[in-house]
Design an enzyme around this catalytic site. Sequence first.
Site, PDB file in Angstrom:
ATOM      1  N   PRO A   1    -131.986  -9.749  40.591  1.00  0.00           N
ATOM      2  CA  PRO A   1    -131.281 -10.976  40.228  1.00  0.00           C
ATOM      3  C   PRO A   1    -129.839 -10.766  39.767  1.00  0.00           C
ATOM      4  O   PRO A   1    -129.539  -9.802  39.071  1.00  0.00           O
ATOM      5  CB  PRO A   1    -132.125 -11.544  39.076  1.00  0.00           C
ATOM      6  CG  PRO A   1    -132.936 -10.401  38.578  1.00  0.00           C
ATOM      7  CD  PRO A   1    -133.174  -9.514  39.763  1.00  0.00           C
ATOM      8  N   ASN A   2    -129.020 -11.695  40.199  1.00  0.00           N
ATOM      9  CA  ASN A   2    -127.604 -11.811  39.831  1.00  0.00           C
ATOM     10  C   ASN A   2    -126.709 -10.773  40.494  1.00  0.00           C
ATOM     11  O   ASN A   2    -125.486 -10.883  40.411  1.00  0.00           O
ATOM     12  CB  ASN A   2    -127.418 -11.782  38.307  1.00  0.00           C
ATOM     13  CG  ASN A   2    -128.126 -12.932  37.635  1.00  0.00           C
ATOM     14  OD1 ASN A   2    -127.962 -14.062  38.050  1.00  0.00           O
ATOM     15  ND2 ASN A   2    -128.938 -12.653  36.632  1.00  0.00           N
TER      16      ASN A   2
ATOM     17  N   ARG B   1    -117.501 -11.500  38.359  1.00  0.00           N
ATOM     18  CA  ARG B   1    -117.401 -11.551  36.889  1.00  0.00           C
ATOM     19  C   ARG B   1    -117.697 -10.174  36.312  1.00  0.00           C
ATOM     20  O   ARG B   1    -118.304  -9.338  36.957  1.00  0.00           O
ATOM     21  CB  ARG B   1    -118.407 -12.556  36.314  1.00  0.00           C
ATOM     22  CG  ARG B   1    -118.074 -14.002  36.602  1.00  0.00           C
ATOM     23  CD  ARG B   1    -119.056 -14.920  35.926  1.00  0.00           C
ATOM     24  NE  ARG B   1    -119.145 -14.644  34.486  1.00  0.00           N
ATOM     25  CZ  ARG B   1    -120.197 -14.932  33.749  1.00  0.00           C
ATOM     26  NH1 ARG B   1    -121.256 -15.480  34.291  1.00  0.00           N
ATOM     27  NH2 ARG B   1    -120.213 -14.660  32.461  1.00  0.00           N
TER      28      ARG B   1
ATOM     29  N   TYR C   1    -119.259  -3.965  35.727  1.00  0.00           N
ATOM     30  CA  TYR C   1    -119.876  -3.756  37.049  1.00  0.00           C
ATOM     31  C   TYR C   1    -118.877  -3.429  38.158  1.00  0.00           C
ATOM     32  O   TYR C   1    -119.282  -3.236  39.305  1.00  0.00           O
ATOM     33  CB  TYR C   1    -120.693  -4.996  37.442  1.00  0.00           C
ATOM     34  CG  TYR C   1    -121.824  -5.278  36.475  1.00  0.00           C
ATOM     35  CD1 TYR C   1    -122.859  -4.360  36.288  1.00  0.00           C
ATOM     36  CD2 TYR C   1    -121.853  -6.461  35.726  1.00  0.00           C
ATOM     37  CE1 TYR C   1    -123.888  -4.610  35.402  1.00  0.00           C
ATOM     38  CE2 TYR C   1    -122.883  -6.720  34.840  1.00  0.00           C
ATOM     39  CZ  TYR C   1    -123.896  -5.789  34.672  1.00  0.00           C
ATOM     40  OH  TYR C   1    -124.918  -6.035  33.791  1.00  0.00           O
TER      41      TYR C   1
ATOM     42  N   ASN D   1    -132.324  -1.465  42.764  1.00  0.00           N
ATOM     43  CA  ASN D   1    -131.641  -1.866  41.542  1.00  0.00           C
ATOM     44  C   ASN D   1    -132.300  -3.182  41.136  1.00  0.00           C
ATOM     45  O   ASN D   1    -131.977  -4.238  41.684  1.00  0.00           O
ATOM     46  CB  ASN D   1    -130.140  -2.061  41.763  1.00  0.00           C
ATOM     47  CG  ASN D   1    -129.440  -2.435  40.465  1.00  0.00           C
ATOM     48  OD1 ASN D   1    -130.082  -2.806  39.482  1.00  0.00           O
ATOM     49  ND2 ASN D   1    -128.121  -2.359  40.463  1.00  0.00           N
TER      50      ASN D   1
ATOM     51  N   ALA E   1    -131.958  -7.255  35.860  1.00  0.00           N
ATOM     52  CA  ALA E   1    -132.633  -7.450  34.569  1.00  0.00           C
ATOM     53  C   ALA E   1    -134.157  -7.338  34.680  1.00  0.00           C
ATOM     54  O   ALA E   1    -134.830  -7.124  33.661  1.00  0.00           O
ATOM     55  CB  ALA E   1    -132.241  -8.798  33.975  1.00  0.00           C
TER      56      ALA E   1
ATOM     57  N   GLU F   1    -134.752   4.468  41.310  1.00  0.00           N
ATOM     58  CA  GLU F   1    -134.163   3.347  40.565  1.00  0.00           C
ATOM     59  C   GLU F   1    -132.668   3.621  40.418  1.00  0.00           C
ATOM     60  O   GLU F   1    -132.287   4.730  40.013  1.00  0.00           O
ATOM     61  CB  GLU F   1    -134.836   3.283  39.183  1.00  0.00           C
ATOM     62  CG  GLU F   1    -134.274   2.231  38.257  1.00  0.00           C
ATOM     63  CD  GLU F   1    -134.889   2.329  36.846  1.00  0.00           C
ATOM     64  OE1 GLU F   1    -135.783   3.172  36.608  1.00  0.00           O
ATOM     65  OE2 GLU F   1    -134.437   1.562  35.987  1.00  0.00           O
TER      66      GLU F   1
ATOM     67  N   HIS G   1    -128.772   2.036  39.002  1.00  0.00           N
ATOM     68  CA  HIS G   1    -128.013   1.041  38.242  1.00  0.00           C
ATOM     69  C   HIS G   1    -126.529   1.337  38.362  1.00  0.00           C
ATOM     70  O   HIS G   1    -126.121   2.510  38.359  1.00  0.00           O
ATOM     71  CB  HIS G   1    -128.405   1.052  36.763  1.00  0.00           C
ATOM     72  CG  HIS G   1    -129.835   0.659  36.548  1.00  0.00           C
ATOM     73  ND1 HIS G   1    -130.252  -0.646  36.634  1.00  0.00           N
ATOM     74  CD2 HIS G   1    -130.927   1.405  36.308  1.00  0.00           C
ATOM     75  CE1 HIS G   1    -131.555  -0.687  36.434  1.00  0.00           C
ATOM     76  NE2 HIS G   1    -131.998   0.541  36.237  1.00  0.00           N
TER      77      HIS G   1
ATOM     78  N   ARG H   1    -125.959   0.547  26.581  1.00  0.00           N
ATOM     79  CA  ARG H   1    -125.689  -0.883  26.341  1.00  0.00           C
ATOM     80  C   ARG H   1    -126.680  -1.435  25.300  1.00  0.00           C
ATOM     81  O   ARG H   1    -127.181  -0.701  24.474  1.00  0.00           O
ATOM     82  CB  ARG H   1    -125.726  -1.618  27.685  1.00  0.00           C
ATOM     83  CG  ARG H   1    -124.691  -1.046  28.685  1.00  0.00           C
ATOM     84  CD  ARG H   1    -124.732  -1.736  30.007  1.00  0.00           C
ATOM     85  NE  ARG H   1    -124.388  -3.161  29.865  1.00  0.00           N
ATOM     86  CZ  ARG H   1    -124.599  -4.062  30.832  1.00  0.00           C
ATOM     87  NH1 ARG H   1    -125.117  -3.687  31.990  1.00  0.00           N
ATOM     88  NH2 ARG H   1    -124.269  -5.332  30.634  1.00  0.00           N
TER      89      ARG H   1
HETATM   90  O1  CA2 Z   1    -126.209  -1.818  35.860  1.00  0.00           O
HETATM   91  C1  CA2 Z   1    -126.994  -2.359  36.636  1.00  0.00           C
HETATM   92  O2  CA2 Z   1    -127.014  -2.109  37.835  1.00  0.00           O
HETATM   93  C2  CA2 Z   1    -127.975  -3.419  36.110  1.00  0.00           C
HETATM   94  O3  CA2 Z   1    -129.176  -3.332  36.865  1.00  0.00           O
HETATM   95  C3  CA2 Z   1    -127.313  -4.757  36.329  1.00  0.00           C
HETATM   96  C4  CA2 Z   1    -128.126  -5.933  35.777  1.00  0.00           C
HETATM   97  C5  CA2 Z   1    -128.487  -5.670  34.313  1.00  0.00           C
HETATM   98  O4  CA2 Z   1    -129.326  -6.710  33.831  1.00  0.00           O
HETATM   99  C6  CA2 Z   1    -129.192  -4.339  34.130  1.00  0.00           C
HETATM  100  O5  CA2 Z   1    -129.445  -4.147  32.735  1.00  0.00           O
HETATM  101  C7  CA2 Z   1    -128.327  -3.199  34.647  1.00  0.00           C
HETATM  102  C8  CA2 Z   1    -127.365  -7.257  35.785  1.00  0.00           C
HETATM  103  C9  CA2 Z   1    -126.548  -7.537  37.004  1.00  0.00           C
HETATM  104  C10 CA2 Z   1    -125.766  -8.800  36.765  1.00  0.00           C
HETATM  105  O6  CA2 Z   1    -124.617  -8.725  37.546  1.00  0.00           O
HETATM  106  C11 CA2 Z   1    -123.685  -9.683  37.419  1.00  0.00           C
HETATM  107  C12 CA2 Z   1    -122.529  -9.486  38.142  1.00  0.00           C
HETATM  108  C13 CA2 Z   1    -121.524 -10.408  38.080  1.00  0.00           C
HETATM  109  C14 CA2 Z   1    -121.675 -11.557  37.321  1.00  0.00           C
HETATM  110  C15 CA2 Z   1    -122.842 -11.760  36.618  1.00  0.00           C
HETATM  111  C16 CA2 Z   1    -123.839 -10.833  36.668  1.00  0.00           C
END
Ligand code: CA2
Length: 149
Positions: free
Chosen positions: A13-14, A21, A26, A77, A80, A101, A103, A110
């Site tokens: 997700p996301n 953002r 990221y 990946n 969340a 896995e 990330h 974090r």
């Molecule tokens: O670091 C990673 O790859 C994560 O899997 C990214 C997830 C986070 O919940 C994990 O703890 C670590 C979240 C990705 C959300 O990405 C966004 C990107 C742009 C705008 C909003 C969210």
Amino acid sequence: MARSLKILLLNGPNLNLLGTREPEIYGKSTLQDHVAVATQAAVAAGFTLDAFQSNSASELVNKIHDAREQYSAIIINPGAFTHYAWSISDALNAFDGPVVEVHISNPQSRESWRHTSVVAPVAIGTIAGFGQQSYVLGVQAIAHYLDNN
Ligand code: CA2
């Protein structure tokens, strides 16, 4: 190296919002960019790679079920879902091949709720914190594992 092995790359997700953002966490690359570098790395190692992203745990679970006997390995990946989605953990556990896995950020550095992974126990390993390179390292880890197991 000629191999007829297929890798499935899953993103949770996301991650479809990457590049829009939070670039300080990221980076500026989009999910499409990450899939492109992972595909390049897979082809260089003699694999083909298919990619799938979903914001829905059930869609990811179904994709993991469908991967059985279709793919040699899964790179995921889970976004969340990493931290609480036991359905994804169980589905990955029922997959015969290696799971890695990945990330983009390093969840361990974090918030404390990101420190738990329910996917890590069913993966051969976790790669985290290297931005786009995490995806490349994930493919290389699979290639190395399949060469040696
Ligand atoms: O670091 C990673 O790859 C994560 O899997 C990214 C997830 C986070 O919940 C994990 O703890 C670590 C979240 C990705 C959300 O990405 C966004 C990107 C742009 C705008 C909003 C969210």
